[in-house]
Design a protein around this motif. Structure first.
Motif, PDB file in Angstrom:
ATOM      1  N   GLU A 105       0.868  -1.178   0.000  1.00  0.00           N
ATOM      2  CA  GLU A 105       0.000   0.000   0.000  1.00  0.00           C
ATOM      3  C   GLU A 105       0.908   1.234   0.000  1.00  0.00           C
ATOM      4  OE1 GLU A 105      -3.164   2.394   2.833  1.00  0.00           O
ATOM      5  OE2 GLU A 105      -2.494   0.409   3.449  1.00  0.00           O
ATOM      6  N   ASN A 106       0.800   2.039  -1.036  1.00  0.00           N
ATOM      7  CA  ASN A 106       1.596   3.279  -1.058  1.00  0.00           C
ATOM      8  C   ASN A 106       0.914   4.315  -0.179  1.00  0.00           C
ATOM      9  OD1 ASN A 106       3.456   2.357  -2.896  1.00  0.00           O
ATOM     10  ND2 ASN A 106       2.733   3.599  -4.610  1.00  0.00           N
ATOM     11  N   ILE A 107       1.675   4.960   0.678  1.00  0.00           N
ATOM     12  CA  ILE A 107       1.103   6.055   1.466  1.00  0.00           C
ATOM     13  C   ILE A 107       1.945   7.301   1.194  1.00  0.00           C
ATOM     14  CG2 ILE A 107       0.519   6.902   3.784  1.00  0.00           C
ATOM     15  CD1 ILE A 107       0.023   4.045   4.640  1.00  0.00           C
ATOM     16  N   LYS A 108       1.281   8.303   0.643  1.00  0.00           N
ATOM     17  CA  LYS A 108       1.996   9.541   0.278  1.00  0.00           C
ATOM     18  C   LYS A 108       2.355  10.307   1.533  1.00  0.00           C
ATOM     19  CE  LYS A 108       1.510  11.636  -4.153  1.00  0.00           C
ATOM     20  NZ  LYS A 108       0.458  11.229  -5.062  1.00  0.00           N
ATOM     21  N   GLU A 109       3.616  10.630   1.709  1.00  0.00           N
ATOM     22  CA  GLU A 109       4.021  11.511   2.813  1.00  0.00           C
ATOM     23  C   GLU A 109       5.401  12.050   2.488  1.00  0.00           C
ATOM     24  OE1 GLU A 109       3.823  13.893   5.120  1.00  0.00           O
ATOM     25  OE2 GLU A 109       2.137  12.646   5.798  1.00  0.00           O
ATOM     26  N   ASP A 110       5.686  13.222   3.012  1.00  0.00           N
ATOM     27  CA  ASP A 110       7.002  13.819   2.865  1.00  0.00           C
ATOM     28  C   ASP A 110       7.941  13.067   3.826  1.00  0.00           C
ATOM     29  OD1 ASP A 110       9.242  15.348   3.038  1.00  0.00           O
ATOM     30  OD2 ASP A 110       8.236  17.116   3.876  1.00  0.00           O
ATOM     31  N   ILE A 111       8.956  12.385   3.281  1.00  0.00           N
ATOM     32  CA  ILE A 111       9.763  11.517   4.156  1.00  0.00           C
ATOM     33  C   ILE A 111      10.739  12.308   5.031  1.00  0.00           C
ATOM     34  CG2 ILE A 111       9.469   9.468   2.692  1.00  0.00           C
ATOM     35  CD1 ILE A 111      12.394   9.798   1.830  1.00  0.00           C
ATOM     36  N   SER A 112      10.757  13.627   4.879  1.00  0.00           N
ATOM     37  CA  SER A 112      11.573  14.426   5.811  1.00  0.00           C
ATOM     38  C   SER A 112      10.736  14.850   7.027  1.00  0.00           C
ATOM     39  CB  SER A 112      12.179  15.642   5.102  1.00  0.00           C
ATOM     40  OG  SER A 112      11.155  16.526   4.734  1.00  0.00           O
ATOM     41  N   ASN A 113       9.440  14.542   6.998  1.00  0.00           N
ATOM     42  CA  ASN A 113       8.566  14.889   8.121  1.00  0.00           C
ATOM     43  C   ASN A 113       8.461  13.687   9.075  1.00  0.00           C
ATOM     44  OD1 ASN A 113       6.497  15.579   9.845  1.00  0.00           O
ATOM     45  ND2 ASN A 113       5.174  16.439   8.244  1.00  0.00           N
ATOM     46  N   PHE A 114       9.386  13.644  10.038  1.00  0.00           N
ATOM     47  CA  PHE A 114       9.518  12.453  10.894  1.00  0.00           C
ATOM     48  C   PHE A 114       8.261  12.208  11.730  1.00  0.00           C
ATOM     49  CE2 PHE A 114      14.467  12.631  11.134  1.00  0.00           C
ATOM     50  CZ  PHE A 114      14.517  12.462   9.755  1.00  0.00           C
ATOM     51  N   GLU A 146      19.511   7.497   1.728  1.00  0.00           N
ATOM     52  CA  GLU A 146      20.480   8.026   2.700  1.00  0.00           C
ATOM     53  C   GLU A 146      20.012   9.279   3.439  1.00  0.00           C
ATOM     54  OE1 GLU A 146      20.878   7.618  -0.499  1.00  0.00           O
ATOM     55  OE2 GLU A 146      21.728   9.386  -1.485  1.00  0.00           O
ATOM     56  N   GLN A 147      19.222  10.126   2.744  1.00  0.00           N
ATOM     57  CA  GLN A 147      18.922  11.433   3.366  1.00  0.00           C
ATOM     58  C   GLN A 147      18.229  11.302   4.732  1.00  0.00           C
ATOM     59  OE1 GLN A 147      19.852  14.614   1.623  1.00  0.00           O
ATOM     60  NE2 GLN A 147      19.788  15.120   3.797  1.00  0.00           N
ATOM     61  N   PRO A 148      17.140  10.520   4.847  1.00  0.00           N
ATOM     62  CA  PRO A 148      16.521  10.414   6.183  1.00  0.00           C
ATOM     63  C   PRO A 148      17.437   9.768   7.223  1.00  0.00           C
ATOM     64  CG  PRO A 148      15.352   9.031   4.572  1.00  0.00           C
ATOM     65  CD  PRO A 148      16.350   9.818   3.806  1.00  0.00           C
ATOM     66  N   LEU A 149      18.349   8.898   6.785  1.00  0.00           N
ATOM     67  CA  LEU A 149      19.295   8.284   7.731  1.00  0.00           C
ATOM     68  C   LEU A 149      20.269   9.343   8.250  1.00  0.00           C
ATOM     69  CD1 LEU A 149      20.015   5.015   5.710  1.00  0.00           C
ATOM     70  CD2 LEU A 149      18.843   5.126   7.908  1.00  0.00           C
ATOM     71  N   VAL A 150      20.809  10.127   7.312  1.00  0.00           N
ATOM     72  CA  VAL A 150      21.753  11.195   7.693  1.00  0.00           C
ATOM     73  C   VAL A 150      21.054  12.239   8.579  1.00  0.00           C
ATOM     74  CG1 VAL A 150      23.085  13.129   6.697  1.00  0.00           C
ATOM     75  CG2 VAL A 150      23.287  10.844   5.727  1.00  0.00           C
ATOM     76  N   ASP A 151      19.764  12.432   8.341  1.00  0.00           N
ATOM     77  CA  ASP A 151      19.013  13.422   9.134  1.00  0.00           C
ATOM     78  C   ASP A 151      18.534  12.878  10.488  1.00  0.00           C
ATOM     79  OD1 ASP A 151      19.381  15.176   7.099  1.00  0.00           O
ATOM     80  OD2 ASP A 151      17.390  14.925   6.213  1.00  0.00           O
ATOM     81  N   GLY A 152      18.786  11.592  10.756  1.00  0.00           N
ATOM     82  CA  GLY A 152      18.492  11.061  12.095  1.00  0.00           C
ATOM     83  C   GLY A 152      17.139  10.399  12.270  1.00  0.00           C
ATOM     84  N   LEU A 153      16.579   9.824  11.203  1.00  0.00           N
ATOM     85  CA  LEU A 153      15.275   9.163  11.351  1.00  0.00           C
ATOM     86  C   LEU A 153      15.352   7.941  12.285  1.00  0.00           C
ATOM     87  CD1 LEU A 153      12.289   8.946  10.660  1.00  0.00           C
ATOM     88  CD2 LEU A 153      12.897   7.789   8.526  1.00  0.00           C
ATOM     89  N   VAL A 154      16.489   7.241  12.254  1.00  0.00           N
ATOM     90  CA  VAL A 154      16.632   6.060  13.121  1.00  0.00           C
ATOM     91  C   VAL A 154      16.601   6.485  14.596  1.00  0.00           C
ATOM     92  CG1 VAL A 154      18.269   4.258  13.842  1.00  0.00           C
ATOM     93  CG2 VAL A 154      17.784   4.622  11.416  1.00  0.00           C
ATOM     94  N   ASP A 155      17.333   7.531  14.931  1.00  0.00           N
ATOM     95  CA  ASP A 155      17.354   8.033  16.318  1.00  0.00           C
ATOM     96  C   ASP A 155      15.937   8.432  16.743  1.00  0.00           C
ATOM     97  OD1 ASP A 155      20.649   9.148  16.512  1.00  0.00           O
ATOM     98  OD2 ASP A 155      19.688   8.685  14.613  1.00  0.00           O
TER      99      ASP A 155
END
Ligand code: AMP
Ligand code: GLY
Length: 422
Positions: A42-51, A71-80
Motif C-alpha cells: 500500500e503506497n502512502i503519500k508523505e514527505d519523508i523528511s517529516n519524521f 540516505e537522506q533520512p538516515l543522515v538526518d536522524g530518522l533512526v534516532d
C-alpha cells in the motif's frame, strides 16, 4: 509481521518485491512508493523528511519493522527519532550515518585507523586548497563533503578545472556542506561490496559492479547509476578476506569504540588496484541500482534477515544466493542527469513477462488512469537473472525493446568490461 519501506526508487521496489515473497509478511506499506511498489504494497503519500508524520503512519498501521531505503533520512536522524519512540527500525543512527553523510568524517577515520584509501586533504579555505592543488598530480579528484545525490564528485584532468570546481564547492554549490575533499586519483577496477551489520556481528551481503557514467564506454558525467550486475567476477575469496580484514572490520570496531555501533546495510565502494582494496566511499544503505540485482539473486527470506538483524542475531542466519548472474539496465528520461523530461507516458510495459528471472523495477514513475508516467531521471530498471551475464543482458535488452517510450534512453553496454561480445 507488518513492514514499512521508506523511499520511492527502484531499490525500494526491489526490497518490496522480496519482502512480499516472505510467508511471514502480513502487511506491507511503502512511503511514498511509486507505480511499481503500488502493485505489491500500500503506497502512502508523505514527505519523508517529516519524521512526526512518518511516526503517525507507522503507529496507525501497526508496523513492526521500518526499513529505510535512502540516505537522506538516515543522515538526518530518522533512526534516532524512531528509536526514541520505541519503533524497531533497520538502518544506522545519525552519528554512524556520517560515514556517508560526510566524506571528511570518513576520510579522517581512515587516516587515523590506517584503512587503505586515496591520499587526501579536507579544506574550507581556498588558499590552502590552492596549495594542495599546486602540489598534486593530475588527475585530481574533487569532492563535495556532504550528500550530493551522486553529483558531488569530479575527476579533473587539469589543475585549472580542479581549482574551478573547488571554488564552486567552497562557495556553497551543495547545500549539505561547504567543505571540499581533494583526493589523489586511484587507478584500478571498481567494486561494490555489501554487508549487513547488527550490534554483535556482520555478514557479507553480495557484490556488484555499477556503471556511474551516463554514456556508453563509461563516458560523460556521473549519474546515480545507469546499470549494475552481480556477482562481481572481480571478487575472489582472497580479495574478500582482505576487504573484511583491512576495511570492514576496522570500521565496525571504530564505530563501536565511538559509542555508535553500526547497524543496517553497509556498502563499501572500492577501487581494486594491483589486487589491493582501497576505500573510495561508504554508503550507509543498499545501492541503487545494485539492490535490484542483489534481490534477484537472494534466496533467503529478506523479512527473516531484517527481523534477525534488528534483534542483533544476524550471525544465527546463513544467507544464500543463487550462483546465477543478474543484470539491470536503467531506462532514463531524455536529458538526465541534467534537466529531463517529465510526465511522459510509457507504453507497452505490461508486454514484459514478470517472473523470478525477469522484473521491471520502477523508479521515477507514477500511475494515473491506469497509465504509467515518468516523473524522475532514472525511470525503470529492466532486470534479469540468467546462467550467464551475457544471457541476462540479452534478456534485459530484449525486454527493453518491447517498451514503447521515445522520451527515454539507456546504455546497451552494461557489463561491457566482463561480457565478451564476440
Ligand atoms: P564517490 O561518490 O566518492 O563514490 O565517487 C563517484 C565516482 O568517482 C566513483 O565511483 C569513482 O568512479 C570515482 N572516484 C571517486 N574517488 C576516486 C578516486 N580517488 N580515484 C579514482 N576515481 C574516483
Ligand atoms: N549506485 C550507486 C549508489 O547507490 O550510490
Amino acid at each position: 509481521m507488518n513492514l514499512a519501506v521508506i523511499g520511492s526508487g527502484g531499490r525500494e521496489h526491489a526490497i518490496c518485491y522480496k519482502l512480499k515473497q516472505s510467508p511471514k509478511i502480513k502487511k506491507l506499506i511503502c512511503i511514498p512508493g511509486n507505480a511499481g511498489t503500488q502493485k505489491l504494497a500500500e503506497n502512502i503519500k508523505e514527505d519523508i523528511s517529516n519524521f512526526e508524520a512518518l511516526y503517525q503512519i507507522i503507529k496507525k498501521q501497526k508496523i513492526d519493522i521500518v526499513f529505510i531505503g535512502p540516505e537522506q533520512p538516515l543522515v538526518d536522524g530518522l533512526v534516532d527519532y524512531l528509536n526514541k519512540k520505541k519503533v524497531r527500525v533497520f538502518g544506522p543512527d545519525k552519528f554512524a550515518s556520517q560515514l556517508e553523510g560526510s566524506k571528511a568524517f570518513m576520510k579522517n577515520l581512515c587516516k587515523v585507523h590506517e584503512i587503505p584509501t586515496a591520499d587526501f586533504g579536507v579544506f574550507n579555505n581556498i588558499d590552502e586548497a590552492t596549495n594542495f592543488i599546486k602540489q598534486a598530480e593530475v588527475p585530481i579528484v574533487v569532492k563535495a563533503d556532504g550528500l550530493a545525490a551522486g553529483k558531488g564528485v569530479s575527476i579533473c584532468q587539469s589543475k585549472e578545472e580542479a581549482l574551478k570546481n573547488t571554488k564552486e564547492i567552497l562557495k556553497g554549490k551543495f547545500k549539505s556542506s561547504n567543505k571540499v575533499v581533494l583526493e589523489e586519483f586511484l587507478n584500478g577496477e571498481e567494486l561494490s561490496f555489501f554487508t549487513i551489520v547488527d550490534k554483535n556481528s556482520y555478514l557479507f551481503f553480495g557484490s556488484a559492479q555499477d556503471h556511474k557514467r551516463v554514456g556508453e564506454g563509461d563516458n560523460g558525467p556521473n549519474t546515480g547509476g545507469m546499470g549494475a550486475y552481480s556477482p562481481a567476477p572481480l571478487l575472489t575469496h582472497e580479495l574478500k578476506e582482505k576487504i573484511k580484514k583491512k576495511i570492514i572490520e576496522p570500521t565496525l570496531k571504530i564505530m563501536k569504540d565511538l559509542g555508535h555501533p553500526y547497524t543496517g546495510f553497509l556498502y563499501a565502494g572500492l577501487m581494486i588496484s594491483k589486487g589491493e582494496p582501497y576505500l573510495i566511499e561508504y554508503n550507509i544503505r543498499m545501492g541503487d541500482p545494485e539492490c535490484q540485482v542483489l534481490m534477484m539473486r537472494l534466496e533467503t527470506d529478506l523479512l527473516e534477515i531484517i527481523d534477525f538483524a534488528t534483534r542483533n542475531k544476524i550471525k544465527d542466519l546463513k544467507i544464500k544466493w543463487t550462483k546465477k548472474s543478474s543484470i539491470t539496465i536503467v531506462l532514463c528520461a531524455n536529458g538526465y542527469p541534467y534537466n529531463y523530461i517529465k510526465n511522459s507516458e510509457i507504453k507497452n510495459l505490461s508486454s514484459i513477462l514478470a517472473d523470478k528471472n525477469n522484473q521491471v523495477f520502477h523508479a521515477g514513475t507514477y500511475e494515473k488512469n491506469n497509465k504509467i508516467y515518468s516523473n524522475g531521471g532514472r525511470v525503470l530498471n529492466i532486470t534479469s537473472l540468467s546462467e550467464s551475464l551475457t544471457e541476462a543482458r540479452n534478456k534485459s535488452l530484449s525486454n527493453l525493446n518491447k517498451i514503447n517510450w521515445t522520451d527515454g534512453f539507456f546504455r546497451k553496454d552494461i557489463g561491457w568490461k566482463v561480457i565478451n561480445n564476440k
